[in-house]
Design a protein around this motif. Structure first.
Motif, PDB file in Angstrom:
ATOM      1  N   PRO A 201       0.806  -1.234   0.000  1.00  0.00           N
ATOM      2  CA  PRO A 201       0.000   0.000   0.000  1.00  0.00           C
ATOM      3  C   PRO A 201       0.830   1.271   0.000  1.00  0.00           C
ATOM      4  CG  PRO A 201       0.018  -1.016   2.184  1.00  0.00           C
ATOM      5  CD  PRO A 201       0.687  -1.984   1.259  1.00  0.00           C
ATOM      6  N   ASP A 202       2.095   1.202   0.421  1.00  0.00           N
ATOM      7  CA  ASP A 202       2.927   2.408   0.495  1.00  0.00           C
ATOM      8  C   ASP A 202       3.756   2.632  -0.754  1.00  0.00           C
ATOM      9  OD1 ASP A 202       1.987   2.737   3.081  1.00  0.00           O
ATOM     10  OD2 ASP A 202       3.642   1.585   3.964  1.00  0.00           O
ATOM     11  N   ALA A 203       3.590   1.824  -1.773  1.00  0.00           N
ATOM     12  CA  ALA A 203       4.397   1.951  -2.987  1.00  0.00           C
ATOM     13  C   ALA A 203       3.921   3.131  -3.821  1.00  0.00           C
ATOM     14  CB  ALA A 203       4.316   0.673  -3.801  1.00  0.00           C
ATOM     15  N   GLY A 204       4.842   3.684  -4.607  1.00  0.00           N
ATOM     16  CA  GLY A 204       4.514   4.800  -5.478  1.00  0.00           C
ATOM     17  C   GLY A 204       3.708   4.367  -6.680  1.00  0.00           C
ATOM     18  N   PRO A 205       3.279   5.337  -7.494  1.00  0.00           N
ATOM     19  CA  PRO A 205       2.404   5.008  -8.632  1.00  0.00           C
ATOM     20  C   PRO A 205       3.102   4.206  -9.727  1.00  0.00           C
ATOM     21  CG  PRO A 205       3.054   7.312  -8.714  1.00  0.00           C
ATOM     22  CD  PRO A 205       3.551   6.788  -7.401  1.00  0.00           C
ATOM     23  N   ASP A 206       4.419   4.306  -9.810  1.00  0.00           N
ATOM     24  CA  ASP A 206       5.135   3.648 -10.905  1.00  0.00           C
ATOM     25  C   ASP A 206       5.901   2.416 -10.450  1.00  0.00           C
ATOM     26  OD1 ASP A 206       4.286   5.672 -12.648  1.00  0.00           O
ATOM     27  OD2 ASP A 206       5.973   6.959 -12.084  1.00  0.00           O
ATOM     28  N   SER A 207       5.657   1.948  -9.258  1.00  0.00           N
ATOM     29  CA  SER A 207       6.424   0.796  -8.762  1.00  0.00           C
ATOM     30  C   SER A 207       6.069  -0.495  -9.491  1.00  0.00           C
ATOM     31  CB  SER A 207       6.184   0.612  -7.262  1.00  0.00           C
ATOM     32  OG  SER A 207       4.809   0.374  -6.996  1.00  0.00           O
ATOM     33  N   MET A 208       4.886  -0.574 -10.066  1.00  0.00           N
ATOM     34  CA  MET A 208       4.496  -1.768 -10.807  1.00  0.00           C
ATOM     35  C   MET A 208       5.409  -2.005 -12.009  1.00  0.00           C
ATOM     36  SD  MET A 208       2.099  -3.757  -9.765  1.00  0.00           S
ATOM     37  CE  MET A 208       1.627  -4.507 -11.312  1.00  0.00           C
TER      38      MET A 208
END
Length: 422
Positions: A201-208
């Motif tokens: 849940p704490d990952a940024g928008p582009d971590s995927m």
């Protein structure tokens, strides 16, 4: 102007504030340097670095009082997408999640590489996976934070630093085997931690984007050329694949292809159940503190597994080298046995014809000598020593009998030649 009012026209923050200002300051003022102290860069224990808001605003061309410039920068940070900027605890400094994450990732990777490739293995073969547990967690967190802008750099560093095939050529067999095993399992733990962090849940928008590139880039290093004799490593990698399947980290196509490259042993697994050894570095147990006695148990088991694998690799190497020599000896023995078996079925006449057929004609008996002496010369036999005892001549070995056998052999040969030529 009263405090708290809107900033002046000239103090309006330009777009792209982070991309213009912070990277240049952080690159020119490394952590702990005099330049960093002079600029007032704030540094925290987790590797995060923050530039004072007024300094960052003025570097981007803002003018006005310090509080006006700081307020303009603060509004720009709040209006930006999440996962790019980060503010200090007192909101007086601004930093880039990417920059702090990249430094944290690099520092942790250096510690992991030092632990898995330590040449001191030859003197002290004990290795405790928990010694790099904290570095695995920090490296995964830093990789995800740096992922939006440094995804390619993160993947390249992982490939070059923890490749199980990149081994020192002059190292002993035991050290090469231990380094390959440690780097392979450490890379699997890092991929597991990055996937957990990047999908959290704490990952940024582009971590995927970073997580999606992990199978294509790193699965070959983890699952190719696994030594099937290392049951501990095979069992651990099998559990990792099961965990990724349950958490839906990667597609089942990637997981199925990886699972087909090695055999997962069955049976009880106390390390998995108790979260010890390499299982302490999985995403499920990464942040759990060790229990009393776990360190000693893991060290002893790791030493036993690596020593056993090194002994098996060394024995296999010696066996392959000696197999070539023994193979040549076996070929010579087989040829000699075949000749002996073929000669055993010949009669006395056939043996005599075989010996005298080609050699007696090439070296006919000399004039003035007996037929026996000529036969001996034709066969190339050595003359007996002077003091050797003479054995009695048998009836079938006198001159008349030998001459008779020769005539019969030549007659049969002539008949056979006429038969086959006709």
């Amino acid at each position: 102007r009263p405090s708290g009012s809107a900033p002046a026209e000239g103090a309006k923050a330009p777009a792209g504030l982070a991309e213009v200002g912070a990277p240049e300051f952080f690159e020119g003022a490394p952590k702990g340097s005099d330049a960093a102290v002079g600029l007032g860069i704030m540094e925290e224990e987790d590797g995060a670095r923050f530039l004072p808001l007024p300094l960052l605003g003025r570097a981007c061309g803002l003018s006005g009082e310090d509080f006006e410039v700081a307020q303009a920068v603060w509004h720009e940070v709040n209006d930006s997408p999440s996962g790019i900027f980060t503010l200090s605890k007192d909101a007086r400094g601004c930093g880039l999640m990417e920059w702090a994450g990249w430094e944290e990732f690099q520092c942790s990777m250096r510690a992991i590489v030092a632990g898995t490739r330590d040449p001191a293995f030859e003197r002290d073969p004990a290795f405790e996976p928990r010694s790099i547990q904290g570095h695995i967690a920090r490296a995964a967190r830093g990789a995800v934070r740096a992922g939006p802008t440094r995804k390619e750099d993160v993947l390249k560093t992982l490939k070059q630093s923890l490749s199980p095939n990149d081994l020192p050529e002059d190292a002993a067999v035991a050290l090469r085997s231990a380094i390959s095993r440690r780097t392979r399992l450490a890379l699997a733990c890092l991929v597991d931690a990055i996937a957990s962090q990047g999908l959290g849940p704490d990952a940024g928008p582009d971590s995927m984007g970073l997580v999606g590139q992990l199978p294509r880039t790193l699965f070959g290093f983890i699952f190719d050329r696994i030594d099937g004799r290392d049951r501990g490593a095979c069992a651990f990698l099998g559990e990792i694949l099961d965990s990724w399947d349950k958490r839906r980290c990667f597609s089942r196509k990637w997981l199925g292809d990886a699972r087909s490259k090695f055999q997962v042993p069955k049976g009880a697994n106390s390390e998995r159940d108790e979260g010890r050894g390499w299982y302490a570095l999985t995403a499920e147990n990464l942040h759990k503190p060790p229990r009393d006695g776990d360190m000693a148990k893991d060290s002893a088991r790791g030493r036993a597994e690596e020593s056993s694998l090194a002994a098996q690799v060394s024995a296999a190497t010696k066996a392959s080298a000696s197999g070539k020599d023994s193979g040549r000896d076996a070929d010579r023995d087989r040829d000699r046995d075949r000749r002996s078996d073929s000669d055993a079925h010949l009669t006395a006449e056939q043996r005599l014809a075989q010996l005298m057929g080609g050699k007696a004609s090439a070296s006919p008996p000399a004039q003035g000598r007996s037929g026996r002496g000529g036969a001996e010369e034709g066969e190339g036999r050595r003359s007996p020593p002077p003091n050797a005892k003479k054995r009695p001549i048998q009836d079938d070995e006198d001159d008349e009998t030998v001459q008779k056998h020769l005539e019969e052999s030549r007659r049969r040969r002539a008949e056979l030649m006429r038969k086959y030529k006709g």
